[in-house]
Design a protein around this motif. Structure first.
Motif, mmCIF file in Angstrom:
data_model
loop_
_atom_site.group_PDB
_atom_site.id
_atom_site.type_symbol
_atom_site.label_atom_id
_atom_site.label_comp_id
_atom_site.label_asym_id
_atom_site.label_seq_id
_atom_site.Cartn_x
_atom_site.Cartn_y
_atom_site.Cartn_z
ATOM 1 N N UNK A 113 -1.467 -16.958 6.013
ATOM 2 C CA UNK A 113 -1.547 -15.709 5.245
ATOM 3 C C UNK A 113 -2.369 -14.666 5.987
ATOM 4 N N UNK A 114 -3.468 -15.091 6.610
ATOM 5 C CA UNK A 114 -4.255 -14.150 7.404
ATOM 6 C C UNK A 114 -3.454 -13.678 8.607
ATOM 7 N N UNK A 115 -2.539 -14.531 9.099
ATOM 8 C CA UNK A 115 -1.664 -14.101 10.177
ATOM 9 C C UNK A 115 -0.765 -12.954 9.743
ATOM 10 N N UNK A 116 -0.266 -13.020 8.508
ATOM 11 C CA UNK A 116 0.548 -11.921 7.991
ATOM 12 C C UNK A 116 -0.282 -10.651 7.850
ATOM 13 N N UNK A 117 -1.546 -10.791 7.436
ATOM 14 C CA UNK A 117 -2.425 -9.615 7.363
ATOM 15 C C UNK A 117 -2.660 -9.029 8.754
ATOM 16 N N UNK A 164 13.246 -16.319 2.565
ATOM 17 C CA UNK A 164 12.398 -17.301 3.231
ATOM 18 C C UNK A 164 11.052 -17.458 2.537
ATOM 19 N N UNK A 165 10.439 -16.337 2.169
ATOM 20 C CA UNK A 165 9.137 -16.411 1.493
ATOM 21 C C UNK A 165 9.243 -17.174 0.173
ATOM 22 N N UNK A 166 10.238 -16.892 -0.695
ATOM 23 C CA UNK A 166 10.391 -17.724 -1.898
ATOM 24 C C UNK A 166 10.590 -19.203 -1.574
ATOM 25 N N UNK A 167 11.320 -19.501 -0.486
ATOM 26 C CA UNK A 167 11.489 -20.906 -0.084
ATOM 27 C C UNK A 167 10.144 -21.509 0.291
ATOM 28 N N UNK A 168 9.332 -20.753 1.044
ATOM 29 C CA UNK A 168 7.993 -21.239 1.402
ATOM 30 C C UNK A 168 7.166 -21.536 0.147
ATOM 31 N N UNK A 169 7.265 -20.657 -0.844
ATOM 32 C CA UNK A 169 6.519 -20.866 -2.085
ATOM 33 C C UNK A 169 6.974 -22.154 -2.765
ATOM 34 N N UNK A 170 8.279 -22.341 -2.859
ATOM 35 C CA UNK A 170 8.823 -23.544 -3.504
ATOM 36 C C UNK A 170 8.387 -24.801 -2.755
ATOM 37 N N UNK A 185 0.850 -1.186 0.000
ATOM 38 C CA UNK A 185 0.000 0.000 0.000
ATOM 39 C C UNK A 185 0.883 1.232 0.000
ATOM 40 N N UNK A 186 0.818 2.000 -1.055
ATOM 41 C CA UNK A 186 1.690 3.144 -1.201
ATOM 42 C C UNK A 186 1.456 4.205 -0.143
ATOM 43 N N UNK A 187 0.252 4.229 0.422
ATOM 44 C CA UNK A 187 -0.059 5.251 1.411
ATOM 45 C C UNK A 187 0.763 5.091 2.675
ATOM 46 N N UNK A 188 1.411 3.933 2.833
ATOM 47 C CA UNK A 188 2.229 3.723 4.012
ATOM 48 C C UNK A 188 3.698 3.990 3.727
ATOM 49 N N UNK A 189 4.032 4.420 2.537
ATOM 50 C CA UNK A 189 5.428 4.591 2.170
ATOM 51 C C UNK A 189 6.003 5.919 2.648
ATOM 52 N N UNK A 190 5.150 6.888 2.953
ATOM 53 C CA UNK A 190 5.631 8.218 3.310
ATOM 54 C C UNK A 190 5.415 8.453 4.790
ATOM 55 N N UNK A 216 0.273 -16.483 -4.609
ATOM 56 C CA UNK A 216 0.309 -15.094 -5.084
ATOM 57 C C UNK A 216 0.164 -14.140 -3.900
ATOM 58 N N UNK A 217 -0.763 -14.444 -2.992
ATOM 59 C CA UNK A 217 -0.932 -13.609 -1.792
ATOM 60 C C UNK A 217 0.324 -13.634 -0.930
ATOM 61 N N UNK A 218 0.923 -14.810 -0.786
ATOM 62 C CA UNK A 218 2.127 -14.928 0.034
ATOM 63 C C UNK A 218 3.258 -14.080 -0.530
ATOM 64 N N UNK A 219 3.435 -14.087 -1.833
ATOM 65 C CA UNK A 219 4.496 -13.304 -2.459
ATOM 66 C C UNK A 219 4.273 -11.810 -2.236
ATOM 67 N N UNK A 220 3.049 -11.338 -2.464
ATOM 68 C CA UNK A 220 2.773 -9.907 -2.358
ATOM 69 C C UNK A 220 2.850 -9.416 -0.913
ATOM 70 N N UNK A 221 2.386 -10.226 0.020
ATOM 71 C CA UNK A 221 2.381 -9.796 1.420
ATOM 72 C C UNK A 221 3.700 -10.128 2.103
#
Length: 329
Positions: free
Chosen positions: A186-190, A41-47, A1-6, A137-142
């Protein structure tokens, strides 16, 4: 979310695309985006999730084990990796018996056969390729963004413990069907994203918009969970676990603490975190320990969650003219 970048700027209100910056407020946090950690780690989880799905399909071996009662195997040209008939599994995946054999969440096996390991193994299994792709897809983005900011140890703990928390809550309510998937994790990451925003509230600009955006995303995803055959209890349990873990693991230090090496000798050092961050972390740790302890005690006693919450079936299925609900939907 870009609104959190500033982040809040003390005077001119200018924005810098390369850095989080704060001025004029010694309790604000400076964060250099160039110091992002590499995400591995996240890419490893995906694999791992993809490999486990391929192994599940190989073990399933639809052409050999399908007896044609529900139709023919889908994509038969894949041989033993072909999918179960759509009537049996519309998500393009293996049979429920294969998933159970590989560690799906099943109440009877956990309680009566002492297979508590299923509370962890189920988060690596997926019901079908559609289920797998949507979760990855959600795991990668989050996950990648969180890992870059907070490191693999903290994000790995949140992912695994949230998946475990989702499994515990799911097992308390769902008895006669299996449950698989990384959705609880994934909901835990959210949930951790939400608590991170709240506990580090002072460092963000556009904080209200960021909060509203995140709440809408969470609400939409939880609303999808009220459809039949979706395990919303795993979503809720994972979200609650991740929310508490975020308060414990993701507070950012005060600006003054980070800059203390620049202070003249004799200046009293600031506390690393603000008082409210300590309070939120301690309260969250207590709630997490108590909640998981009570949940596990109820589960291994064989108690039914619906005996303590008669209206909870509305959390996972809302009656409609298009479908029926029962305590297993």
């Amino acid at each position: 979310m870009n609104s959190r970048r500033d982040v809040e700027s003390g005077s001119g209100g200018t924005k810098n695309t390369n850095n989080y910056s704060a001025a004029g407020n010694s309790s604000s946090y400076v964060y250099d985006a160039d110091n992002h950690r590499n995400s591995w780690l996240v890419p490893v989880f995906v694999v791992v999730n993809v490999v486990v799905f391929v192994v599940a399909m190989a073990i399933n071996n639809c052409p050999k084990n399908n007896f044609g009662f529900q139709g023919n195997c889908v994509a038969g040209f894949l041989g033993r990796f072909s999918f179960q008939p759509l009537r049996e599994n519309p998500l393009l995946g293996p049979s429920s018996s294969t998933l159970t054999k590989m560690g799906a969440l099943k109440w009877e096996n956990i309680v009566h056969q002492n297979q508590g390991w299923r509370l962890f193994t189920c988060i690596w299994l997926h019901a079908g390729i559609i289920h797998l792709l949507s979760n990855m897809i959600c795991l990668v983005f989050i996950g990648i963004r969180l890992e870059q900011q907070f490191g693999f140890v903290r994000i790995g703990l949140i992912y695994l413990l949230s998946g475990f928390g989702g499994s515990v809550l799911s097992s308390l309510f769902i008895r006669n069907s299996i449950s698989v998937g990384a959705s609880g994790a994934l909901f835990g990451l959210l949930g951790a994203m939400l608590s991170e925003l709240l506990t580090n509230w002072t460092i963000y600009s556009n904080k209200v918009m960021a909060l509203l955006t995140l709440l809408i995303i969470i609400a939409v995803n939880l609303a999808i969970g009220i459809l039949p055959h979706v395990d919303n209890f795993a979503h809720i349990g994972g979200f609650a676990t991740g929310l508490l873990l975020g308060f414990i693991l993701l507070p950012r230090p005060q600006y003054g603490w980070l800059q203390q090496h620049r202070f003249p000798a004799g200046i009293r050092l600031k506390s690393k975190f603000k008082a409210y961050q300590y309070i939120l972390g301690i309260v969250s740790l207590i709630l997490l320990i108590v909640g998981l302890s009570i949940g596990l005690a109820m589960l291994f006693k064989g108690e039914n969650g619906y005996d303590h919450c008669h209206w909870c079936h509305y959390l996972t299925c809302v009656p409609s003219s298009k479908w029926e609900c029962n305590n297993e939907n």
